[in-house]
Motif scaffolding. Structure first.
Motif, PDB file in Angstrom:
ATOM      1  N   LEU A 117       1.508  -4.587 -18.114  1.00  0.00           N
ATOM      2  CA  LEU A 117       0.477  -5.003 -19.064  1.00  0.00           C
ATOM      3  C   LEU A 117       0.447  -6.515 -19.243  1.00  0.00           C
ATOM      4  N   LEU A 118       1.580  -7.162 -19.019  1.00  0.00           N
ATOM      5  CA  LEU A 118       1.661  -8.599 -19.266  1.00  0.00           C
ATOM      6  C   LEU A 118       2.357  -9.287 -18.094  1.00  0.00           C
ATOM      7  N   GLY A 119       1.774  -9.146 -16.909  1.00  0.00           N
ATOM      8  CA  GLY A 119       2.367  -9.749 -15.723  1.00  0.00           C
ATOM      9  C   GLY A 119       1.503  -9.517 -14.501  1.00  0.00           C
ATOM     10  N   ASP A 120       1.963 -10.022 -13.371  1.00  0.00           N
ATOM     11  CA  ASP A 120       1.190  -9.911 -12.131  1.00  0.00           C
ATOM     12  C   ASP A 120       1.103  -8.477 -11.621  1.00  0.00           C
ATOM     13  N   GLY A 121       2.095  -7.657 -11.955  1.00  0.00           N
ATOM     14  CA  GLY A 121       2.098  -6.282 -11.473  1.00  0.00           C
ATOM     15  C   GLY A 121       0.828  -5.539 -11.831  1.00  0.00           C
ATOM     16  N   GLY A 122       0.388  -5.686 -13.074  1.00  0.00           N
ATOM     17  CA  GLY A 122      -0.828  -5.010 -13.510  1.00  0.00           C
ATOM     18  C   GLY A 122      -2.064  -5.510 -12.789  1.00  0.00           C
ATOM     19  N   THR A 123      -2.107  -6.815 -12.541  1.00  0.00           N
ATOM     20  CA  THR A 123      -3.243  -7.396 -11.822  1.00  0.00           C
ATOM     21  C   THR A 123      -3.337  -6.825 -10.411  1.00  0.00           C
ATOM     22  N   TYR A 124      -2.196  -6.741  -9.730  1.00  0.00           N
ATOM     23  CA  TYR A 124      -2.191  -6.192  -8.370  1.00  0.00           C
ATOM     24  C   TYR A 124      -2.506  -4.700  -8.369  1.00  0.00           C
ATOM     25  N   ALA A 125      -2.092  -3.991  -9.407  1.00  0.00           N
ATOM     26  CA  ALA A 125      -2.380  -2.558  -9.485  1.00  0.00           C
ATOM     27  C   ALA A 125      -3.881  -2.313  -9.606  1.00  0.00           C
ATOM     28  N   VAL A 126      -4.531  -3.037 -10.513  1.00  0.00           N
ATOM     29  CA  VAL A 126      -5.978  -2.881 -10.682  1.00  0.00           C
ATOM     30  C   VAL A 126      -6.714  -3.323  -9.424  1.00  0.00           C
ATOM     31  N   ALA A 127      -6.251  -4.406  -8.816  1.00  0.00           N
ATOM     32  CA  ALA A 127      -6.883  -4.880  -7.582  1.00  0.00           C
ATOM     33  C   ALA A 127      -6.783  -3.827  -6.484  1.00  0.00           C
ATOM     34  N   ALA A 128      -5.616  -3.189  -6.371  1.00  0.00           N
ATOM     35  CA  ALA A 128      -5.433  -2.152  -5.354  1.00  0.00           C
ATOM     36  C   ALA A 128      -6.419  -1.014  -5.558  1.00  0.00           C
ATOM     37  N   ALA A 129      -6.563  -0.573  -6.808  1.00  0.00           N
ATOM     38  CA  ALA A 129      -7.478   0.533  -7.108  1.00  0.00           C
ATOM     39  C   ALA A 129      -8.927   0.140  -6.846  1.00  0.00           C
ATOM     40  N   ALA A 130      -9.290  -1.086  -7.218  1.00  0.00           N
ATOM     41  CA  ALA A 130     -10.667  -1.542  -7.036  1.00  0.00           C
ATOM     42  C   ALA A 130     -11.002  -1.716  -5.555  1.00  0.00           C
ATOM     43  N   PHE A 131     -10.078  -2.307  -4.802  1.00  0.00           N
ATOM     44  CA  PHE A 131     -10.296  -2.455  -3.358  1.00  0.00           C
ATOM     45  C   PHE A 131     -10.436  -1.085  -2.698  1.00  0.00           C
ATOM     46  N   ASN A 132      -9.616  -0.154  -3.117  1.00  0.00           N
ATOM     47  CA  ASN A 132      -9.669   1.194  -2.553  1.00  0.00           C
ATOM     48  C   ASN A 132     -11.010   1.861  -2.856  1.00  0.00           C
ATOM     49  N   ALA A 133     -11.483   1.694  -4.093  1.00  0.00           N
ATOM     50  CA  ALA A 133     -12.757   2.300  -4.492  1.00  0.00           C
ATOM     51  C   ALA A 133     -13.935   1.706  -3.728  1.00  0.00           C
ATOM     52  N   SER A 134     -13.792   0.449  -3.299  1.00  0.00           N
ATOM     53  CA  SER A 134     -14.881  -0.215  -2.580  1.00  0.00           C
ATOM     54  C   SER A 134     -14.735  -0.093  -1.061  1.00  0.00           C
ATOM     55  N   GLY A 135     -13.730   0.658  -0.623  1.00  0.00           N
ATOM     56  CA  GLY A 135     -13.553   0.881   0.808  1.00  0.00           C
ATOM     57  C   GLY A 135     -12.817  -0.214   1.545  1.00  0.00           C
ATOM     58  N   GLN A 136     -12.215  -1.144   0.820  1.00  0.00           N
ATOM     59  CA  GLN A 136     -11.475  -2.243   1.455  1.00  0.00           C
ATOM     60  C   GLN A 136      -9.991  -1.847   1.557  1.00  0.00           C
ATOM     61  N   GLU A 137      -9.703  -1.002   2.509  1.00  0.00           N
ATOM     62  CA  GLU A 137      -8.379  -0.388   2.614  1.00  0.00           C
ATOM     63  C   GLU A 137      -7.277  -1.400   2.924  1.00  0.00           C
ATOM     64  N   ARG A 138      -7.570  -2.370   3.755  1.00  0.00           N
ATOM     65  CA  ARG A 138      -6.558  -3.364   4.129  1.00  0.00           C
ATOM     66  C   ARG A 138      -6.114  -4.168   2.907  1.00  0.00           C
ATOM     67  N   GLU A 139      -7.087  -4.606   2.111  1.00  0.00           N
ATOM     68  CA  GLU A 139      -6.770  -5.377   0.908  1.00  0.00           C
ATOM     69  C   GLU A 139      -6.025  -4.516  -0.109  1.00  0.00           C
ATOM     70  N   ALA A 140      -6.439  -3.248  -0.210  1.00  0.00           N
ATOM     71  CA  ALA A 140      -5.769  -2.337  -1.138  1.00  0.00           C
ATOM     72  C   ALA A 140      -4.309  -2.143  -0.744  1.00  0.00           C
TER      73      ALA A 140
END
Length: 309
Positions: A117-140
């Motif tokens: 909630l208060l660190g980079d881990g959460g940012t990368y987690a949301v980014a992974a989910a968003a990239f996955n939802a948009s079909g950007q598997e490599r970035e996810a």
């Protein structure tokens, strides 16, 4: 009358004057609801633009990453199927800026790296989910790899000196993020073995602290010297995360028993009004006065509703 008004103004919680919830009497103005959600979401992004460096701190909790998560969450709603792509793109726009900011950080603290909630881990987690939802598997996959790598940081019991077990920057938060990612991807993207190792450290840390301080329950934790009981920095969220890891509980019956005993102790602290103390130093004669009661998600009964007893 005046004295009652004065007393009410000192309360640190809102008096609930709303009628009891009744699912049979719900009336939903969907167009109005959608309009309100969209306008408020846009307003949030406008008020806290990710172009300002100060907004890039604070992670999911109070930073731009949290705004990105908001757009991701809305994009998943069937009520916004027509706007899904727009919301997802807005999430990615914000999240990419936040990711770039994390890479510029010099000598970040351990909690900065893996805090959910208060660190980079959460940012990368949301980014992974968003990239996955948009079909950007490599970035996810790259974001998932980061999340898996930083998980090893919080396994040693020496992870932090001020208390590395709670939800915001600690082990409980890391577990929360791992479980959320597995749910979003609908498969085991964060290995069960890694999650179980963090769970083991979480239990051992609580046992060691409880033993040193002669706590009244098998597991106890502190954050900056305070034995919090609530969902933000305290016992409640830690127990919830442990209870959510079935494979760990099945493989560690002794730990499961310690968790159950600690849950029972926590439940025993509930007051006659239904609330809970914020921390161990507010029990018994040190209890808060009624006007100082905290009935919040982070401190008090609301955060404990999620905890099965």
């Amino acid at each position: 009358m005046t004295s009652k008004i004065r007393k009410a103004t000192r309360l640190r919680y809102f008096l609930n004057n709303l009628p009891e919830y009744d699912s049979n009497n719900l009336t939903t103005d969907l167009p109005h609801l959608k309009s309100e959600v969209q306008s408020k979401a846009v307003l949030c992004a406008f008020k806290q633009p990710c172009t300002h460096s100060k907004n890039l701190d604070g992670g999911l909790y109070v930073g731009a990453s949290g705004i990105g998560y908001m757009f991701y969450h809305i994009s998943k709603s069937s009520k916004f199927s027509e706007e899904k792509e727009d919301f997802l793109n807005k999430c990615l726009e914000i999240t990419k800026t936040c990711l770039a900011s994390t890479k510029k950080s010099r000598n970040p603290e351990a909690t900065d790296k893996c805090g959910f909630l208060l660190g980079d881990g959460g940012t990368y987690a949301v980014a992974a989910a968003a990239f996955n939802a948009s079909g950007q598997e490599r970035e996810a996959e790259a974001c998932l790899n980061y999340y898996k790598e930083v998980g090893t940081i919080c396994i040693p019991l020496s992870y932090t000196s001020f208390g590395g077990d709670e939800l915001f920057v600690g082990r409980a938060g890391y577990i929360c993020g791992a479980l959320w990612l597995n749910k979003e991807f609908k498969k085991q993207v964060i290995p069960e073995d890694l999650i179980n190792k963090v769970c083991h450290s979480l239990v051992e840390s609580g046992k060691n602290y409880a033993h040193r301080h002669r706590s009244p329950c098998p597991l106890m934790y502190s954050y900056y010297g305070i034995e919090y009981l609530g969902a933000a920095h305290g016992l409640c969220a830690i127990l919830q995360m442990l209870l959510s890891c079935n494979s760990f509980l099945e493989a560690n019956p002794s730990a499961e028993n310690d968790i159950k005993e600690t849950v029972n102790y926590l439940v025993s602290l509930q007051s006659q009004t239904g609330n809970f103390p914020c921390a161990m130093d507010e029990i018994g004669p040190n209890a808060r006065r009624e006007e100082e009661e905290l009935i919040h998600w982070c401190h008090g009964a609301p955060g404990k509703i999620i905890n099965p007893s």
